[in-house]
Write a protein that holds these residues in place. Structure first.
Motif, PDB file in Angstrom:
ATOM      1  N   ASP A  24       0.827  -1.053  -0.147  1.00  0.00           N
ATOM      2  CA  ASP A  24       0.161  -0.020  -0.057  1.00  0.00           C
ATOM      3  C   ASP A  24       1.071   1.224  -0.003  1.00  0.00           C
ATOM      4  N   LYS A  34       2.098   1.798  -3.461  1.00  0.00           N
ATOM      5  CA  LYS A  34       1.147   2.270  -4.361  1.00  0.00           C
ATOM      6  C   LYS A  34       0.801   3.650  -4.089  1.00  0.00           C
ATOM      7  N   ILE A  35       1.059   4.286  -3.063  1.00  0.00           N
ATOM      8  CA  ILE A  35       0.863   5.711  -2.698  1.00  0.00           C
ATOM      9  C   ILE A  35       1.883   6.438  -3.462  1.00  0.00           C
ATOM     10  N   ASP A  68      -1.196   5.241  -7.563  1.00  0.00           N
ATOM     11  CA  ASP A  68      -2.365   4.152  -8.180  1.00  0.00           C
ATOM     12  C   ASP A  68      -3.133   4.085  -6.856  1.00  0.00           C
ATOM     13  N   SER A  69      -2.880   4.659  -5.719  1.00  0.00           N
ATOM     14  CA  SER A  69      -3.591   4.517  -4.432  1.00  0.00           C
ATOM     15  C   SER A  69      -4.710   5.342  -4.362  1.00  0.00           C
ATOM     16  N   TYR A  70      -5.837   5.106  -3.829  1.00  0.00           N
ATOM     17  CA  TYR A  70      -6.921   5.975  -3.317  1.00  0.00           C
ATOM     18  C   TYR A  70      -6.280   7.114  -2.204  1.00  0.00           C
ATOM     19  N   MET A  71      -5.199   6.489  -1.557  1.00  0.00           N
ATOM     20  CA  MET A  71      -4.824   7.598  -0.615  1.00  0.00           C
ATOM     21  C   MET A  71      -3.688   8.527  -1.202  1.00  0.00           C
TER      22      MET A  71
END
Length: 201
Positions: A67, A70-71, A75-78
């Protein structure tokens, strides 16, 4: 088993490994950190990162570290509200470019020794070789895309059922990781704590 995720140690384990391996792809880094967590649990009664490992097709994946990556990759929602991007970048979708080295004060001497040993043992392996090594009993006993139990990782690391039971019992009172203790020291600690609890009744 009650294992506590340590974000600071996880970030520094990532930086430590990424600065010391030639091929810095997600797969290799994930597997080296998994092997280091497994070995440190066997030697010192707790993992280094305390991450949740998911049994994915290519082997165990540390979900919270993934996660974090990805941040930074975008491509993270965060959002990157904690500034992870100042520590590392992601290139070509799957390669870690560390911008700084790990802070040696954030990892214990035991953790550094285990990380060094796992880097030495696994960093030169090919994708297929390290994938095969990570397909251990803990991974095989878990359904794909489900979290691997730390009890199974402990057994894979070589702890016997008494030692695993001590870890389970100790972690109900003190979430792991707390401090380094050998399996024997853990068993002694839990016996003393249980004796103390009974003495208060």
């Amino acid at each position: 088993m009650n294992v506590q995720f340590d974000k600071e140690k996880t970030l520094n384990a990532l930086l430590y490994v990424a600065n010391r391996v030639q091929r810095k792809d997600f797969h290799k880094i994930f597997k080296i950190i998994y092997f280091a967590d497994r070995q440190h649990l066997a030697d010192w009664g707790r993992p280094i990162t305390g991450d949740i490992y998911i049994a994915m097709e290519a082997g165990p994946v540390p979900s919270r570290l993934y996660d974090m990556m990805k941040i930074v990759r975008g491509d993270s929602y965060m959002p990157d509200s904690e500034g992870l991007g100042k520590y590392f970048q992601i290139e070509n979708w799957m390669y870690v470019n560390p911008l700084v080295d790990a802070d040696p004060n954030k990892l214990s001497s035991n953790e550094l020794k285990v990380l060094d040993a796992c880097i030495a043992k696994y960093s030169s392996l090919s994708y297929d070789e390290i994938k095969e090594k990570s397909h251990d009993v803990a991974w095989r006993s878990t359904a794909r895309d489900f979290s691997i139990k730390w009890e199974d990782i402990a057994r894979e690391a070589g702890l016997d059922e008494v030692e695993v039971a001590c870890l389970q019992e100790y972690s109900t009172l003190h979430p792991l990781p707390e401090r380094d203790m050998t399996p024997d020291e853990l068993c002694d600690a839990i016996e003393k704590e249980i004796d103390y609890i009974y003495a208060q009744d």
